[in-house]
Design a protein around this motif. Sequence first.
Motif, PDB file in Angstrom:
ATOM      1  N   ARG A  94     118.294  88.411  19.521  1.00 20.11           N
ATOM      2  CA  ARG A  94     118.217  89.846  19.741  1.00 20.11           C
ATOM      3  C   ARG A  94     118.432  90.625  18.448  1.00 20.11           C
ATOM      4  O   ARG A  94     118.089  91.782  18.356  1.00 20.11           O
ATOM      5  CB  ARG A  94     119.303  90.238  20.763  1.00 20.11           C
ATOM      6  N   LEU A  96     119.871  88.146  29.651  1.00 22.14           N
ATOM      7  CA  LEU A  96     118.417  88.059  29.538  1.00 22.14           C
ATOM      8  C   LEU A  96     117.739  89.072  30.460  1.00 22.14           C
ATOM      9  O   LEU A  96     116.643  89.565  30.182  1.00 22.14           O
ATOM     10  CB  LEU A  96     117.975  86.630  29.898  1.00 22.14           C
ATOM     11  N   TYR A 129     119.982  86.780  23.453  1.00 24.03           N
ATOM     12  CA  TYR A 129     119.780  86.923  24.890  1.00 24.03           C
ATOM     13  C   TYR A 129     120.123  85.606  25.556  1.00 24.03           C
ATOM     14  O   TYR A 129     119.687  84.548  25.109  1.00 24.03           O
ATOM     15  CB  TYR A 129     118.313  87.232  25.200  1.00 24.03           C
ATOM     16  N   THR A 157     118.388  91.952  30.774  1.00 26.73           N
ATOM     17  CA  THR A 157     118.183  93.196  30.036  1.00 26.73           C
ATOM     18  C   THR A 157     116.781  93.235  29.439  1.00 26.73           C
ATOM     19  O   THR A 157     116.093  94.247  29.470  1.00 26.73           O
ATOM     20  CB  THR A 157     119.202  93.322  28.896  1.00 26.73           C
ATOM     21  N   ARG A 158     116.378  92.073  28.879  1.00 26.85           N
ATOM     22  CA  ARG A 158     115.082  92.027  28.236  1.00 26.85           C
ATOM     23  C   ARG A 158     113.975  92.243  29.259  1.00 26.85           C
ATOM     24  O   ARG A 158     112.989  92.913  29.011  1.00 26.85           O
ATOM     25  CB  ARG A 158     114.903  90.673  27.561  1.00 26.85           C
TER      26      ARG A 158
END
Lengths: 925, 106
Positions: free
Chosen positions: A225, A324, A244, A326-327
Amino acid sequence: MSIASQPEKDHFHGNSKIGNIFELACVYLLESNKYRRPGPSTKKAIVMKKANTDKEKSRIPRFASSVLRFLTPDENRASITGDYEEMFDELARRKGPLAARAWYNAQVFKSFPLLAAGLISGRFYMLMTDLKLAIRNLLKSKGYSILNVAGLALGMAVGFLMLLFVFQETSFDRFHEKRDRIFRFSNAVAVEGRQMNLLGLPGPLGPLLKETFPEVANATRLRSRGDLSVAQGEEKIELRQTIYAEPDFFKIFTARVLQGDREKMLEPPYSLVLTDESAKRLFGSEDPVGKIVMVNQKDPYTVTGVIKKFPPNSHLQFDALVSLATRQKANGDVDIWMGFNFPTYLELRPGASIADLIPKFQKVLEDNLPAAIKALNVKTELGLTPLPRIHLYSQSENEFIPPGNPAYIRILTLISFFILLLAGINFVTLSTARAGRRAKEIGIRKVLGAERRRLIAQFLGESVMLSLISLTAAIGLIYLLLPVFNRLIAQNLSFQPFQGIFVLLGLLGLALAVGLLAGIYPALVLSGFSPQSTLKSQTGAGRKRGILRGGLVTFQYVVSIALICCTLIVHEQLRFLRNYDLGYDKDQLAAIPLVVGPNAERPEVLKSEVLKIPGVERAVLCDSVPARDNNETIFRFEGVAAGDRQVLPRVKTDGDYLSTLGLTLAAGRDFDKTRPADRTAVLLNETLVRKLGWTEPLGKTIHMTDTDDKMGFTETPLTVIGVVKDFNFESLHTPLRGQVILNQDKDFSTLLVKLRANAIQETMTRLGRVWKSLEPNRPFTYVFLSENFDRLYRTDQRLGQVFIFFTLLALFVAGLGLFGLAAFTAERRTKEIGIRKVLGASISDIIGLLTRDFVRFVLLANLIAWPVAYVAMKSWTRSFAYRAEFNPLLFAGAGAAALLLAVLTVGLRTVKTSTANPVKSLRYE
Amino acid sequence: MELLTRLEEAILIAVLRLADDAYGVAVNLEVSRMFGKSYTLGALYFALDQLVRKEYLGKRMGDSTAQRGGKSKTYYRVTPEGKSALDAVRAHQERLWKTVPQTTEG
């Protein structure tokens, strides 16, 4: 005094002495198979027999007697056991056998503690005397001892530092419990003839494999990240290298969870898991779990857990983990098959066969790749790398941390081994040289009856002791040198000998081994002196031994000279790189990263404001910076014969690239802002044109395949309007590739600014102010292109520094050895020198005489070292596409330097002898 | 200089008294007689070794006797240093006692 005539004292009732002798003689004669004199045991047997005939059952308790024998030291054993037996006999006679036996047992066991104590204190005492003797010997020749210790300590310190480094590099990722079952995918992608070793795979692959194959116990995806700026209230810190990760991360990797729920902490989007170090920085001693922090000044994240920071020998280094999910929320690319973005790790069950599984995994991937990618003729080849091998052997680009270099490790190990060898050689030469001085001592001791074995043991003991002293000095040296060393090889090694028992044992073992190995030869030599020859004249000057010593000195200088040559060549190459004309001016160019996103200010506005600053000459918006970024895509060229399509680096610019970088045209014209058609124009560099074989490049069409907004691919036709003169936009390690320069109005990532030479600092301040006025919430960052450039050669610079370090070391150690030898020779020839002086030789004559021998060795060393260095350096420079020529002067210079040093070393020592008063030296003996 | 212990002093005196005949068993018996209790041989040997190491006693090997199963005896003798150690102890004692007031209690 014979047995018969010894008057017995009152506590023995004397039996007939004649009877004794008669008994003795009879038994002796009768036992005809014993031709030797009866030993104590036989005599005892005789007495026992006699005692038996007199008194029944008067035997000494066997067990107690063997205990007694065990507890007494060799020298005293006979008399002590004899004393006990005497008293036993007396008691047996007076009070009967049973009482005697009771007494004997009691006595032995009562005496047990003190006898044992006596044994120990006896041994201890002997050890002490030996030790004192050894120390006295060492102090007698203080000079030599110091030389020896210094050289050996240095060698040991260096050797051990190396070991620390090698240990760390080869022990990466071993702290994970499941390390033997954890694998990571490697992805060899071939596109139109261009091979790339990628790390990432499509997101859905991991979970799908876990579902489909029972052999896959767990799968998890990671992605780098980068750095985050995190704020909590007033506190603001940088979290470097965040990654991540998803909940299964904890199933595969061994991480110590300090706070938070390990199953849940990486589940929700916008969750942050801090390392204990980061938590301390941001929250001090407060509990961070549940708190909200601001990331990059715009997004709130929740801290859901704290884990212990991974140790330095881990290929995953991070200040925090980001969920992850979040991504997925932000970019939406985790659940799609388009793209190779996520490094994927698998935990396989025991017994799973990788060879069987890989083709199956491959098939799954190929079945699921979207048609668009397949249409581009992309070939993927999967591999599985075991976790412990990732650090040293991964071939992938974009690793989490810079990968280790097994070749580098091998070189360093080799060099340090040589240094240690050099030190050991010094040890041996100095000790044997000393032999001459001690010849008399040894001769006398032999005459007095010292066994060879005892002498060897004593000399070995001395050398081991010297080695142990060197060890203590080495430990001190290690502490001293560690920071320098760490900086040299850019590592973070720590040395804590008192925390790990293994380290301490290892060090002791090393010292012991060195002491024994290096001491064996001198010990053998020294103890082998025959008393006659030593007492008569001086020894240690044998022809054979002289040659061996000379050979060792030569070897030391071969290593030193080779190292000098390598150092000089490496530095020459670095200088060449620094001064090479890249075709553009890398100084005075600053790259300012642009803010990307919907709220960002339009880059054109920034550029126009920046151009207003007087210190700014020119500026261009682009999407990659020379010597740092690399963006490639697929191109198709009209009418080209060999291989339809190629993957080439390209730069998207706003048209001012050439003027900002100061590039020149070889043909055609630059982009023209007044011509709208120029939006589909391109510039090629000379290399590309040459490779395509185009004699008339202007006006030709090329087709660029690029991603469009909908995650698909489109092909755009572009017209060539000019050819740029070659310039090096990549490291000089690689040969120049063909390049395409585009003219666009979007997709920019950087503003490249050309600064005027004067008052750069002020210009940067002004730039900062402009930035702040346009983007008040983002920090102003910039990088000078020359920094990027230097970074490209960081490893090489480090190699140069390492070489300097080792060269100095080797020279020092070799010098020590030479110094010691010179001292010895000079002393030995004191008489000879005295005579020569009397006969009229001048001081310079003497010095010349003494140094001549050594000079020969150094010259010989040159002849051997030059080819060695040449070969070694040739293979190193092969890694550069652009090389400096090998200058023969370098080699000669190295040799001359070594020679000069040697002469100085020897000269210094011999001056003292040469200027000595002949009267005194002739009185020497 | 360190003073002799009582045992060490006794041993040295015993050796002096035994003259040519000072070997393990003899010394042991002599010392036991002096103190009225029997010492184990082990204790004695330890003390003897220490005294030899301090060079207060010298050792000498005697002949082997059939009586002892052919093992030779080690004979001890007091060295000049040993003698001066004995003198030192005695002088020390005398000095100490001189400082005690001569009171005659009734």
